[in-house]
Design an enzyme around this catalytic site. Structure first.
Site, short mmCIF file in Angstrom:
data_model
loop_
_atom_site.label_atom_id
_atom_site.label_comp_id
_atom_site.label_asym_id
_atom_site.label_seq_id
_atom_site.Cartn_x
_atom_site.Cartn_y
_atom_site.Cartn_z
N GLN A 79 4.61 -7.02 46.34
CA GLN A 79 5.30 -8.30 46.47
C GLN A 79 6.14 -8.38 47.73
O GLN A 79 6.77 -9.42 47.99
CB GLN A 79 6.20 -8.51 45.24
CG GLN A 79 5.44 -8.59 43.93
CD GLN A 79 6.36 -8.58 42.71
OE1 GLN A 79 7.58 -8.51 42.83
NE2 GLN A 79 5.76 -8.63 41.53
N HIS A 141 9.50 -6.48 42.90
CA HIS A 141 10.86 -6.99 42.71
C HIS A 141 11.79 -6.69 43.89
O HIS A 141 12.84 -6.07 43.74
CB HIS A 141 11.47 -6.45 41.41
CG HIS A 141 10.73 -6.84 40.18
ND1 HIS A 141 11.18 -6.53 38.91
CD2 HIS A 141 9.56 -7.50 40.00
CE1 HIS A 141 10.33 -6.99 38.02
NE2 HIS A 141 9.33 -7.58 38.65
N TYR A 248 25.45 -9.35 35.01
CA TYR A 248 24.58 -10.33 34.37
C TYR A 248 23.66 -9.72 33.32
O TYR A 248 22.83 -10.41 32.75
CB TYR A 248 23.83 -11.13 35.45
CG TYR A 248 24.80 -12.07 36.12
CD1 TYR A 248 24.88 -13.39 35.75
CD2 TYR A 248 25.72 -11.59 37.05
CE1 TYR A 248 25.83 -14.24 36.30
CE2 TYR A 248 26.68 -12.43 37.60
CZ TYR A 248 26.72 -13.75 37.22
OH TYR A 248 27.68 -14.58 37.75
#
Length: 374
Positions: A79, A141, A248
């Site tokens: 990616q 990622h 998060y």
């Protein structure tokens, strides 16, 4: 060497009636783009900077498309490749273009944040401002998006595909910048008031952490808050408002499930769990996976019914989402471009005309424009 590419291709494709507000016309401004990733208007001009994941920086203008010389050397790895691009807040004076890209690291690869000056049709004085630490032997990622707020540059990164869903996950490790948002001065220094500066074993660049794979970032035009969108595991994709020092929760809490089997691997966010909950999330399940990419608040005059709404690209289900926003909460309103079959990679609002400019993904990517049907 500067290379002139295919000439401008512009055509009005269709009139579309969205479920909310105004009709719009779709125009293809440029096709035959190879895996484009990001677009950004250059302030004070009618030119758009584009990146292609293979390593090209392009400059689109109404007369055509040009490839710029001087782009950073990238490692195209899964990616990874050449990713985001954003003009500096003082671009008109400085000419700085900020970029993120995948480069070699020990071990493997990592995401770099850097900048170069636009000089005619060339990028010069390339500087690496920050390389995410540690490098990882993975092709997944990388993130990443860039935003400017309060005189600082923010960049958001991914967790590099770690599958350890426990507390030792890399996104929960403050010594790792993978799975975090970092905050730097425009020259790449770590500000002294970053939340973890001086904490033993922590990376001082980190502003927030516990993120899975950040693929969108923008600043709210009214509040100045930094917003981002990130991919979940299988569903559970999130929209978050970034808080200083916020955790998060990835992967200790999540609204997603495992890709294989659809099993819950972590509890969902709940009040008092110690983590910052998303302001919006998509449902769990692979078929419900709504991987976002690119986002922008609409603040133009061309579509007055959409003023203050949030636009978010969708890769898997191939639409541009329109969401109303009130007091930090968003609600789905309409799916623009649905049925065109385009994976949406990035979106910006034209600073002068208020039209919506969209970049589609793939080996035949397109730069398209939405304008009022009238």
């Amino acid at each position: 060497m500067t290379r002139h590419l295919a000439p401008l291709f512009a055509a009005s494709l269709a009139f579309v009636s969205p479920a909310f507000g105004q009709d719009y016309t779709v125009e293809v401004l440029q096709d035959n783009l190879d895996r484009p990733w990001a677009l950004a208007f250059l302030p004070g001009t009618n030119r758009i900077a584009l990146t292609q994941r293979g390593g090209d920086v392009l400059l689109w203008h109404p007369d055509g498309l040009v490839e710029l010389s001087g782009a950073p050397d990238v490692v195209v790895n899964g990616q990874g490749g050449l990713l985001d691009i954003a003009p500096a807040p003082d671009f008109t004076d400085s000419g700085w273009l900020y970029m993120t890209w995948t480069g070699a690291a020990e071990p493997g690869t990592t995401t770099h944040l850097g900048r170069a000056r636009l000089d005619g049709m060339a990028l010069r004085d390339l500087q690496v401002l920050h390389a995410v630490s540690p490098g990882v032997d993975s092709g997944a990622h990388f993130g990443s998006r860039i935003a400017f707020a309060d005189g600082y540059v923010f960049a958001g990164f991914g967790d590099r595909g770690f599958k350890n869903f426990g507390p030792d996950h890399i996104a929960q490790n403050l010594s790792s910048e993978n799975g975090s948002v970092i905050r730097l001065t425009l020259d790449g220094d770590i500000p002294a008031d970053n939340p973890f500066v001086g904490q033993a074993g922590a990376a001082g660049a980190i502003w927030s952490y516990g993120h899975r794979n950040i693929q969108a970032m923008t600043v709210h035009p009214g509040t100045g808050a930094l917003w981002l969108a990130e991919h979940g595991e299988a569903g559970g994709d999130e929209v978050n408002i970034v808080q200083r020092g916020g955790n998060y929760g990835w992967p200790l809490v999540s609204h997603g499930v495992t890709y294989r089997g659809g099993d819950e691997f972590a509890p969902p966010h709940s009040p008092g769990d110690g983590f910052v909950a998303p302001v919006f999330h998509w449902p769990a399940g692979r078929s419900d996976h709504n991987p976002p990419s690119g986002m922008a608040f609409y603040d133009g005059a061309a579509f007055p019914d959409w003023d203050g709404h949030l636009l978010i690209g969708n890769l898997l289900h191939r639409y541009l989402g329109l969401y109303s926003e009130e007091n930090g909460q968003i609600t789905p309103v309409a799916r623009l471009l649905e049925g065109e079959g385009w994976r949406i990679r990035d979106v910006v609002v034209g600073p002068d005309d208020g039209f919506i400019y969209v970049l589609t993904d793939g080996e035949d990517g397109k730069l398209i424009r939405l304008r009022p049907a009238s």
